[in-house]
Design an enzyme around this catalytic site. Structure first.
Site, PDB file in Angstrom:
ATOM      1  N   GLY A  45     -55.874  46.108 137.471  1.00  0.00           N
ATOM      2  CA  GLY A  45     -55.254  45.078 136.650  1.00  0.00           C
ATOM      3  C   GLY A  45     -54.054  45.703 135.946  1.00  0.00           C
ATOM      4  N   ALA A  46     -52.917  44.994 135.996  1.00  0.00           N
ATOM      5  CA  ALA A  46     -51.665  45.608 135.548  1.00  0.00           C
ATOM      6  C   ALA A  46     -51.725  46.176 134.119  1.00  0.00           C
ATOM      7  CB  ALA A  46     -50.524  44.603 135.701  1.00  0.00           C
ATOM      8  N   ASP A 227     -48.428  41.248 138.482  1.00  0.00           N
ATOM      9  CA  ASP A 227     -48.309  42.703 138.567  1.00  0.00           C
ATOM     10  C   ASP A 227     -46.875  43.170 138.341  1.00  0.00           C
ATOM     11  OD1 ASP A 227     -50.829  41.967 140.322  1.00  0.00           O
ATOM     12  OD2 ASP A 227     -51.030  43.996 139.529  1.00  0.00           O
TER      13      ASP A 227
HETATM   14  O1  MRU Z   1     -55.650  44.913 142.924  1.00  0.00           O
HETATM   15  P1  MRU Z   1     -55.875  44.539 141.492  1.00  0.00           P
HETATM   16  O2  MRU Z   1     -57.271  44.120 141.208  1.00  0.00           O
HETATM   17  O3  MRU Z   1     -55.392  45.605 140.534  1.00  0.00           O
HETATM   18  O4  MRU Z   1     -54.944  43.267 141.282  1.00  0.00           O
HETATM   19  C1  MRU Z   1     -54.848  42.731 139.991  1.00  0.00           C
HETATM   20  C2  MRU Z   1     -54.064  41.471 139.927  1.00  0.00           C
HETATM   21  O5  MRU Z   1     -53.450  41.052 140.873  1.00  0.00           O
HETATM   22  C3  MRU Z   1     -54.007  40.805 138.595  1.00  0.00           C
HETATM   23  O6  MRU Z   1     -53.854  39.429 138.743  1.00  0.00           O
HETATM   24  C4  MRU Z   1     -52.792  41.349 137.815  1.00  0.00           C
HETATM   25  O7  MRU Z   1     -52.836  42.749 137.756  1.00  0.00           O
HETATM   26  C5  MRU Z   1     -52.762  40.829 136.448  1.00  0.00           C
HETATM   27  S1  MRU Z   1     -54.092  41.444 135.455  1.00  0.00           S
HETATM   28  C6  MRU Z   1     -53.930  40.815 133.906  1.00  0.00           C
END
Ligand code: MRU
Length: 341
Positions: A45-46, A227
């Protein structure tokens, strides 16, 4: 418990690969362990990646000679390419180290953590206010989301799921519809787990059920995270987000991106320039450890897609609401005065 924190000289985080079966904690004492945790999505998650990046620098510069620290920090910065927050978190803490040493790096990392907590609160307020404006008179809302944008993707509260959490605590959530989010099931494993912890009403759907769910009128708004948000508003998010945006546009359902200002990357002019992580075919050819495709199958596994700005109703950050449907863009709408420059 916070998703990620700094405890007694090391990083402590919830191992998201163990959810929903168990809440397991990882104590991280070396950057190599952190890089491994990031790559296998134990932390993801970003916004959480931004905190991990900054705390990873604090760890490296405390424990390693400067030259070796810089090498491991470069590996950390490149552990996942799409979420800009990871590189930004690393850069902020590293710049603080270069200016003021190891203590300054840790102070900067703790600030990244605290800023994320405050940003999520602000996005929840701003997001629910925007829903009120876009859907006047609609007292209880049915919202659809993908992946996990909750506390697990941040520190204490989430971005898009933070808005949904506020709707629920204001008794305004009719139902959340959660896309399972193949191949790694962040929606099913993590978002459903968080909603259950909150006691919020939700239904889980397979990803391919989302467009018909939106188009048949079962959804008032789609809320997703990001992201990386390019200067023109094009937005990278979990693979499958673009399909939700296309369906929402077809059904005239508001499509909102909720992300902290730190996810806006004005150095990236448009979505074309965003690197999409490919996580390799193994995740696609297996399901929960069981092989689901014949030996020798080649697979594609882009982890993210890019939603063009013209499919996004608005981007809600902690500092502003960017009304893309009114031709605003992240680059052209100035921040409030205290944040400009
Ligand atoms: O591969 P991930 O689980 O890290 O992907 C995360 C996402 O795509 C989320 O939607 C994004 O990071 C926003 S989290 C607040």
């Amino acid at each position: 418990m916070r998703t990620i924190d700094w405890i007694s000289g090391h990083i402590r985080l919830i191992d998201q690969t163990a959810l929903p079966a168990t809440v397991t904690v990882l104590d991280i004492h070396a950057v190599e362990e952190l890089v491994d945790a990031i790559k296998r999505l134990a932390v993801r998650g970003a916004p959480a990646l931004g905190v991990a990046g900054a705390m990873g620098v604090a760890l490296a510069v405390r424990n390693l000679p400067a030259e070796r620290a810089r090498e491991t920090i470069a590996t950390l910065r490149a552990a996942r390419p799409t979420a800009v927050n990871l590189a930004l978190g690393v850069d902020v803490a590293l710049a603080a180290f270069e200016r003021g040493g190891a203590d300054a790096a840790l102070d900067a990392a703790l600030r990244v953590r605290d800023d994320d907590i405050a940003a999520c609160r602000a996005m929840a307020r701003r997001g629910t206010d925007l829903l009120d404006r876009l859907l006047p008179g609609r007292s209880r809302l049915r919202v659809l989301t993908i992946c996990n944008t909750g506390a697990l993707a941040s520190v204490e509260h989430g971005t898009a799921l933070g808005v949904i959490e506020k709707l629920h605590s204001d008794d305004r959530l009719d139902r959340a519809v959660v896309c399972e989010t193949r191949p790694l099931l962040q929606g099913a494993r993590l978002t459903a787990w968080e909603l259950r912890q909150m006691g919020a009403p939700y239904d889980l759907i397979v990803d391919s059920a989302a467009p018909i769910t939106i188009i048949r009128g079962g959804i008032d708004a789609v809320l997703v995270g990001a992201d990386r948000i390019a200067a023109n508003g094009d937005t990278a998010n979990k693979i499958g987000t673009l399909g939700l945006a296309l369906a929402a546009a077809r059904a005239s359902v508001p499509f909102l991106v909720v992300a902290p200002e730190t996810t806006v990357d004005l150095r990236t002019p448009s979505g074309e320039a965003i690197e999409i992580e490919d996580r390799g075919g193994a995740e696609v050819c297996t399901f929960h450890g069981v092989q689901t495709a014949p030996d020798g199958t080649t697979a594609r596994n882009p982890a993210f897609d890019v939603t063009p700005a013209d499919l996004i109703t608005a981007i809600v950050t902690d500092q502003r609401t960017i009304d893309l449907s009114d031709n605003e863009t992240p680059a052209h709408r100035p921040l409030p005065a205290q944040h400009a420059g």
